[in-house]
Design a protein around this motif. Structure first.
Motif, PDB file in Angstrom:
ATOM      1  N   ILE A 297      10.889   5.479  -4.935  1.00  0.00           N
ATOM      2  CA  ILE A 297       9.680   5.112  -4.197  1.00  0.00           C
ATOM      3  C   ILE A 297       9.966   5.038  -2.722  1.00  0.00           C
ATOM      4  CG2 ILE A 297       8.352   2.951  -3.720  1.00  0.00           C
ATOM      5  CD1 ILE A 297       8.501   2.519  -6.722  1.00  0.00           C
ATOM      6  N   ASN A 298      11.254   4.613  -2.302  1.00  0.00           N
ATOM      7  CA  ASN A 298      11.558   4.653  -0.981  1.00  0.00           C
ATOM      8  C   ASN A 298      12.001   5.970  -0.284  1.00  0.00           C
ATOM      9  OD1 ASN A 298      11.749   2.555   1.221  1.00  0.00           O
ATOM     10  ND2 ASN A 298      13.661   1.826   0.751  1.00  0.00           N
TER      11      ASN A 298
ATOM     12  N   LEU B 241      10.857  -3.665   0.115  1.00  0.00           N
ATOM     13  CA  LEU B 241      10.432  -2.880  -1.297  1.00  0.00           C
ATOM     14  C   LEU B 241      10.506  -3.797  -2.328  1.00  0.00           C
ATOM     15  CD1 LEU B 241      10.018  -0.297  -2.559  1.00  0.00           C
ATOM     16  CD2 LEU B 241      12.732  -0.185  -2.916  1.00  0.00           C
ATOM     17  N   TYR B 242      11.474  -4.561  -2.624  1.00  0.00           N
ATOM     18  CA  TYR B 242      11.609  -5.263  -3.791  1.00  0.00           C
ATOM     19  C   TYR B 242      10.558  -6.430  -3.943  1.00  0.00           C
ATOM     20  CZ  TYR B 242      15.042  -1.956  -5.305  1.00  0.00           C
ATOM     21  OH  TYR B 242      15.519  -0.955  -5.412  1.00  0.00           O
ATOM     22  N   GLY B 243      10.339  -7.191  -2.813  1.00  0.00           N
ATOM     23  CA  GLY B 243       9.182  -8.033  -2.530  1.00  0.00           C
ATOM     24  C   GLY B 243       7.825  -7.593  -2.809  1.00  0.00           C
TER      25      GLY B 243
ATOM     26  N   MET C 281       0.857  -1.230  -0.118  1.00  0.00           N
ATOM     27  CA  MET C 281       0.038   0.176   0.068  1.00  0.00           C
ATOM     28  C   MET C 281       0.949   1.243   0.007  1.00  0.00           C
ATOM     29  SD  MET C 281      -3.133  -0.645  -0.549  1.00  0.00           S
ATOM     30  CE  MET C 281      -2.766  -1.864  -1.316  1.00  0.00           C
ATOM     31  N   LEU C 282       2.109   1.188   0.785  1.00  0.00           N
ATOM     32  CA  LEU C 282       3.024   2.505   0.839  1.00  0.00           C
ATOM     33  C   LEU C 282       3.539   2.669  -0.801  1.00  0.00           C
ATOM     34  CD1 LEU C 282       4.828   1.944   4.145  1.00  0.00           C
ATOM     35  CD2 LEU C 282       3.171   3.720   3.438  1.00  0.00           C
ATOM     36  N   VAL C 283       3.955   1.426  -1.276  1.00  0.00           N
ATOM     37  CA  VAL C 283       4.549   1.577  -2.578  1.00  0.00           C
ATOM     38  C   VAL C 283       3.196   2.264  -3.841  1.00  0.00           C
ATOM     39  CG1 VAL C 283       5.202   0.096  -4.656  1.00  0.00           C
ATOM     40  CG2 VAL C 283       6.156  -0.151  -2.406  1.00  0.00           C
TER      41      VAL C 283
ATOM     42  N   ALA D 161       9.732   8.505  -1.484  1.00  0.00           N
ATOM     43  CA  ALA D 161       8.515   9.246  -1.216  1.00  0.00           C
ATOM     44  C   ALA D 161       7.989   8.364   0.056  1.00  0.00           C
ATOM     45  CB  ALA D 161       7.761   8.793  -2.260  1.00  0.00           C
ATOM     46  N   ILE D 162       8.167   7.255   0.360  1.00  0.00           N
ATOM     47  CA  ILE D 162       7.833   6.611   1.510  1.00  0.00           C
ATOM     48  C   ILE D 162       8.417   7.058   2.742  1.00  0.00           C
ATOM     49  CG2 ILE D 162       7.688   4.100   2.775  1.00  0.00           C
ATOM     50  CD1 ILE D 162       7.447   2.917  -0.142  1.00  0.00           C
ATOM     51  N   GLU D 163       9.515   7.345   2.820  1.00  0.00           N
ATOM     52  CA  GLU D 163      10.413   7.790   3.870  1.00  0.00           C
ATOM     53  C   GLU D 163       9.903   9.100   4.367  1.00  0.00           C
ATOM     54  OE1 GLU D 163      14.787   8.512   5.751  1.00  0.00           O
ATOM     55  OE2 GLU D 163      14.676   8.599   3.598  1.00  0.00           O
ATOM     56  N   ALA D 164       9.340  10.184   3.233  1.00  0.00           N
ATOM     57  CA  ALA D 164       8.933  11.456   3.400  1.00  0.00           C
ATOM     58  C   ALA D 164       7.411  11.203   3.842  1.00  0.00           C
ATOM     59  CB  ALA D 164       8.890  12.125   1.913  1.00  0.00           C
ATOM     60  N   LEU D 165       6.638  10.272   3.611  1.00  0.00           N
ATOM     61  CA  LEU D 165       5.331  10.077   4.265  1.00  0.00           C
ATOM     62  C   LEU D 165       5.295   9.458   5.773  1.00  0.00           C
ATOM     63  CD1 LEU D 165       2.338   9.886   3.477  1.00  0.00           C
ATOM     64  CD2 LEU D 165       2.798   7.619   2.564  1.00  0.00           C
ATOM     65  N   THR D 166       6.271   8.385   5.902  1.00  0.00           N
ATOM     66  CA  THR D 166       6.128   7.723   7.067  1.00  0.00           C
ATOM     67  C   THR D 166       7.248   7.941   7.911  1.00  0.00           C
ATOM     68  OG1 THR D 166       7.455   5.905   6.276  1.00  0.00           O
ATOM     69  CG2 THR D 166       5.088   5.721   5.921  1.00  0.00           C
ATOM     70  N   GLY D 167       8.567   8.647   7.703  1.00  0.00           N
ATOM     71  CA  GLY D 167       9.551   8.821   8.505  1.00  0.00           C
ATOM     72  C   GLY D 167      10.628   7.684   8.480  1.00  0.00           C
ATOM     73  N   THR D 168      10.272   6.364   7.863  1.00  0.00           N
ATOM     74  CA  THR D 168      11.132   5.435   7.721  1.00  0.00           C
ATOM     75  C   THR D 168      11.213   4.809   6.414  1.00  0.00           C
ATOM     76  OG1 THR D 168       9.384   3.807   8.094  1.00  0.00           O
ATOM     77  CG2 THR D 168      10.587   4.594   9.980  1.00  0.00           C
ATOM     78  N   ARG D 169      12.360   3.920   5.861  1.00  0.00           N
ATOM     79  CA  ARG D 169      12.424   3.504   4.688  1.00  0.00           C
ATOM     80  C   ARG D 169      12.144   2.098   4.694  1.00  0.00           C
ATOM     81  NH1 ARG D 169      15.078   6.898   1.336  1.00  0.00           N
ATOM     82  NH2 ARG D 169      16.000   5.172  -0.127  1.00  0.00           N
ATOM     83  N   LEU D 170      11.614   1.318   3.730  1.00  0.00           N
ATOM     84  CA  LEU D 170      11.452  -0.063   3.643  1.00  0.00           C
ATOM     85  C   LEU D 170      12.860  -0.708   3.389  1.00  0.00           C
ATOM     86  CD1 LEU D 170       8.438  -0.410   1.255  1.00  0.00           C
ATOM     87  CD2 LEU D 170       8.525  -0.494   3.786  1.00  0.00           C
ATOM     88  N   GLY D 171      13.055  -1.777   3.822  1.00  0.00           N
ATOM     89  CA  GLY D 171      14.271  -2.585   3.733  1.00  0.00           C
ATOM     90  C   GLY D 171      14.351  -3.223   2.104  1.00  0.00           C
ATOM     91  N   PRO D 172      15.314  -3.309   1.740  1.00  0.00           N
ATOM     92  CA  PRO D 172      15.377  -3.816   0.363  1.00  0.00           C
ATOM     93  C   PRO D 172      14.598  -5.094   0.025  1.00  0.00           C
ATOM     94  CG  PRO D 172      17.902  -3.532   1.104  1.00  0.00           C
ATOM     95  CD  PRO D 172      16.721  -3.132   2.070  1.00  0.00           C
ATOM     96  N   GLY D 173      14.615  -5.885   0.916  1.00  0.00           N
ATOM     97  CA  GLY D 173      13.613  -7.307   0.731  1.00  0.00           C
ATOM     98  C   GLY D 173      12.041  -6.810   0.777  1.00  0.00           C
TER      99      GLY D 173
END
Length: 102
Positions: free
Chosen positions: A24-25, A41-43, A8-10, A27-39
């Protein structure tokens, strides 16, 4: 983070236009304050593409390593439905806490 949350974040990040993974990451960090890990995000990207909710937005050029993706019409509908459900849950929860004028 659950895979559905990451997806949903993506989709939310892509609702504004095509992006590549790093963007994408960001933008997610700007929205939530955290980044998704590579697994995560790419998953999420692989799952969303398999479900035809995102698609490639053209081929990367020779000097461009990043593949850009965009949300599909089906992805927009899935995101809209999920956000509407989340909004209903949030309003109900806030009412139950006595803190919202819904």
């Amino acid at each position: 983070m659950h895979s559905k949350d990451a997806q949903m974040l993506v989709l939310t990040a892509l609702a504004g236009g095509p992006l590549h993974g790093y963007a994408i990451n960001t933008a997610i960090e700007a929205l939530t304050g955290t980044r998704l890990g590579p697994g995560s995000l790419y998953g999420a990207l692989a799952s969303l593409e398999a479900r035809q909710l995102i698609e490639p937005a053209g081929e990367p050029s020779a000097q461009e390593r990043h593949r850009t993706v965009r949300i599909t019409p089906a992805g927009r509908e899935a995101l809209r439905a999920e956000l509407e459900q989340m909004s209903r849950v949030a309003r109900a929860g806030l009412r139950a806490l006595g803190g919202a004028s819904a």
